[in-house]
Write a protein that holds these residues in place. Structure first.
Motif, short mmCIF file in Angstrom:
data_model
loop_
_atom_site.label_atom_id
_atom_site.label_comp_id
_atom_site.label_asym_id
_atom_site.label_seq_id
_atom_site.Cartn_x
_atom_site.Cartn_y
_atom_site.Cartn_z
N THR A 217 0.84 -1.20 0.00
CA THR A 217 0.00 0.00 0.00
C THR A 217 0.87 1.25 0.00
O THR A 217 0.50 2.26 -0.60
N THR B 135 -5.63 -2.50 3.79
CA THR B 135 -5.13 -2.97 2.51
C THR B 135 -5.56 -2.08 1.35
O THR B 135 -5.28 -2.41 0.20
N ARG B 136 -6.23 -0.97 1.64
CA ARG B 136 -6.79 -0.13 0.57
C ARG B 136 -6.09 1.22 0.47
O ARG B 136 -5.83 1.89 1.48
N THR C 232 -8.73 3.94 -6.67
CA THR C 232 -8.71 3.04 -5.51
C THR C 232 -7.98 1.75 -5.88
O THR C 232 -8.28 1.15 -6.92
N ASP D 41 -6.52 -2.03 -4.05
CA ASP D 41 -6.47 -2.94 -2.92
C ASP D 41 -5.24 -3.83 -3.06
O ASP D 41 -4.97 -4.36 -4.15
N ASP E 113 -3.01 -7.06 -1.16
CA ASP E 113 -3.10 -8.12 -0.16
C ASP E 113 -1.94 -9.10 -0.38
O ASP E 113 -1.73 -9.58 -1.49
N HIS F 163 -8.75 -3.13 -8.07
CA HIS F 163 -8.73 -1.68 -8.27
C HIS F 163 -10.03 -1.20 -8.89
O HIS F 163 -10.77 -1.96 -9.52
#
Length: 219
Positions: free
Chosen positions: A4, A35-36, A82, A84, A86, A93
Motif C-alpha cells: 500500500t 489494505t486499501r 482506488t 487494494d 493483499d 482496483h
C-alpha cells in the motif's frame, strides 16, 4: 512486491503533478486504510453509491459534494483512484474517469465552490448536459466469471464489461485518459504520461473466453 505504501506514493506523485501543472483544480489527500489505497473524502457521511446502476447527474453532484474523488480536473471531471493490496500482490482496483455533465468555465471551477458552479448550471441550463460517458477500469479477481472478466473496462452501461489484458498501473490509466480525452494536454505533458504508461499492475488475466470476443489488449 506491491505494498500500500508504494502504491500510495505513486498516486501522490501523480496528483502532485496534476496539481502543479494546473491540470487538476483540486486533489484530495491519499488514504491508506488497511489494505486499501484511496482518497480522504471531505464528507465521508455521504454514501458513495446509492445504486449499482449507471452514474447519474445526482451521483456526480454527490461525489463533488462529498469530495469523493482523487482529483477534480480543470473542467470539473473527476478521477477516482482506488487500489487494494493483499499479501504483496494487487488484489483489486477501481479507476474511474467521470466527465462533468456540463461544460464549466475553468475560472469558475478554480475559484468558486464546485458545488455552487454545478448547481448554477443545473438551475440555469438543465437541458444543456453533455452526453459524455464515464469510463471505469476494474480489477476484481474474486468476482471473475463468464461475462465478468477479472480485469475489465466499463463504459456507457453498468452491464458493459470489456475484458482487459491485465490490471492497470496508475500510469497506464492516466495515459489512457489524457491520450484519448485531452490529446492537447497529453502532448504537452508527454514525458510525464509516457514515463509509467508501459507498466502493468499485475499479471495478464485474459481467459480463452475473453479472447474469443472483442477485448482490450496491449503488449
Amino acid at each position: 512486491m506491491t505494498t500500500t505504501r508504494t502504491v500510495a506514493e505513486e498516486v501522490r506523485n501523480l496528483l502532485d503533478y496534476l496539481l502543479d501543472a494546473e491540470i487538476a483544480a483540486y486533489t484530495n489527500t491519499v488514504s491508506e486504510n488497511g489494505t486499501r489505497v484511496s482518497w480522504h473524502a471531505t464528507d465521508p457521511g455521504l454514501p458513495f453509491l446509492v445504486s449499482r446502476g449507471d452514474p447519474t447527474l445526482q451521483d456526480y453532484r454527490r461525489w463533488a459534494q462529498a469530495g469523493a474523488y482523487s482529483a477534480l480536473l480543470f473542467d470539473g471531471a473527476l478521477l477516482q483512484i482506488t487500489y487494494d493490496v493483499d499479501g504483496g500482490e494487487l488484489a483489486g482496483h477501481r479507476l474511474a474517469y467521470v466527465p462533468c455533465p456540463y461544460r464549466l468555465d475553468e475560472n469558475l471551477v478554480r475559484h468558486e465552490p464546485i458545488l455552487d458552479v454545478i448547481d448554477l448550471h443545473i438551475a440555469t441550463e438543465p437541458t444543456s448536459m453533455v452526453l459524455h460517458s464515464a469510463i471505469r477500469f476494474d480489477f476484481d479477481p474474486g468476482s471473475a466469471a463468464p461475462g465478468h472478466p477479472a480485469a475489465h473496462m466499463t463504459i456507457n452501461s453498468a452491464h458493459c464489461r470489456i475484458a482487459c489484458a491485465a490490471p492497470l498501473h496508475i500510469g497506464r490509466f492516466t495515459d489512457f485518459v489524457f491520450r484519448h480525452f485531452y490529446p492537447d494536454l497529453w502532448k504537452a505533458h508527454l514525458p510525464f504520461f509516457e514515463r509509467s504508461a508501459a507498466r502493468d499492475a499485475g499479471p495478464r488475466t485474459l481467459t480463452e473466453d475473453d479472447r474469443r470476443t472483442p477485448h482490450m489488449y496491449w503488449s
